[in-house]
Motif scaffolding. Structure first.
Motif, PDB file in Angstrom:
ATOM      1  N   LYS A 299      43.014  22.996  30.089  1.00 45.57           N
ATOM      2  CA  LYS A 299      42.756  22.016  29.035  1.00 45.57           C
ATOM      3  C   LYS A 299      43.637  20.776  29.207  1.00 45.57           C
ATOM      4  O   LYS A 299      43.202  19.657  28.970  1.00 45.57           O
ATOM      5  N   LEU A 300      44.872  20.987  29.660  1.00 46.91           N
ATOM      6  CA  LEU A 300      45.784  19.879  29.872  1.00 46.91           C
ATOM      7  C   LEU A 300      45.290  18.972  30.999  1.00 46.91           C
ATOM      8  O   LEU A 300      45.278  17.745  30.868  1.00 46.91           O
TER       9      LEU A 300
ATOM     10  N   LEU B 102      42.179  18.770  32.145  1.00 45.11           N
ATOM     11  CA  LEU B 102      40.915  18.185  31.715  1.00 45.11           C
ATOM     12  C   LEU B 102      41.146  17.015  30.759  1.00 45.11           C
ATOM     13  O   LEU B 102      40.528  15.961  30.892  1.00 45.11           O
ATOM     14  N   SER B 103      42.061  17.179  29.807  1.00 41.89           N
ATOM     15  CA  SER B 103      42.321  16.092  28.857  1.00 41.89           C
ATOM     16  C   SER B 103      42.992  14.910  29.562  1.00 41.89           C
ATOM     17  O   SER B 103      42.725  13.756  29.225  1.00 41.89           O
TER      18      SER B 103
ATOM     19  N   ILE C 169      40.258  13.008  31.330  1.00 38.48           N
ATOM     20  CA  ILE C 169      39.433  12.255  30.382  1.00 38.48           C
ATOM     21  C   ILE C 169      40.154  10.985  29.930  1.00 38.48           C
ATOM     22  O   ILE C 169      39.565   9.909  29.849  1.00 38.48           O
ATOM     23  N   VAL C 170      41.459  11.108  29.644  1.00 41.72           N
ATOM     24  CA  VAL C 170      42.233   9.950  29.206  1.00 41.72           C
ATOM     25  C   VAL C 170      42.298   8.904  30.312  1.00 41.72           C
ATOM     26  O   VAL C 170      42.083   7.712  30.082  1.00 41.72           O
TER      27      VAL C 170
END
Length: 96
Positions: free
Chosen positions: A3-4, A6-7, A10-11
């Motif tokens: 999740k880290l 992936l986020s 995205i950022v």
């Protein structure tokens, strides 16, 4: 951990979407050539062209300028070499 990553992706991806190259299509470039009192002209008199053809076989006239005394400053190419020639309105070569 997924999740880290992936986020973070995205950022970073969203930040690059805001980077744009701005192109100004309405630019107008105006040049005025007034060199030593000479102003650029589109052509030269036939006598000047003939004089240059006689003096430099295979001459190509690139640019021409004229001053108030009707003296021409002409950028020429002869055998791939550029140079400046000065003439009067009758075709007499003043400087090489």
């Amino acid at each position: 951990m997924k999740k880290l990553i992936l986020s973070a992706a995205i950022v970073l991806g969203s930040l690059s979407m805001h980077a744009e190259t701005t192109v100004n299509a309405n630019q107008a470039i105006i040049t005025v050539n007034d060199q030593d009192g000479y102003k650029e002209v589109d052509g030269v008199p036939a006598a000047v062209k003939k004089s240059l053809d006689d003096a430099y076989p295979g001459v190509v006239l690139e640019k021409a300028w004229v001053n108030e005394q009707k003296e021409y400053k002409i950028e020429v190419t002869v055998r791939g070499e550029k140079s400046i020639v000065y003439t009067d309105a009758t075709g007499k070569i003043l400087k090489k």
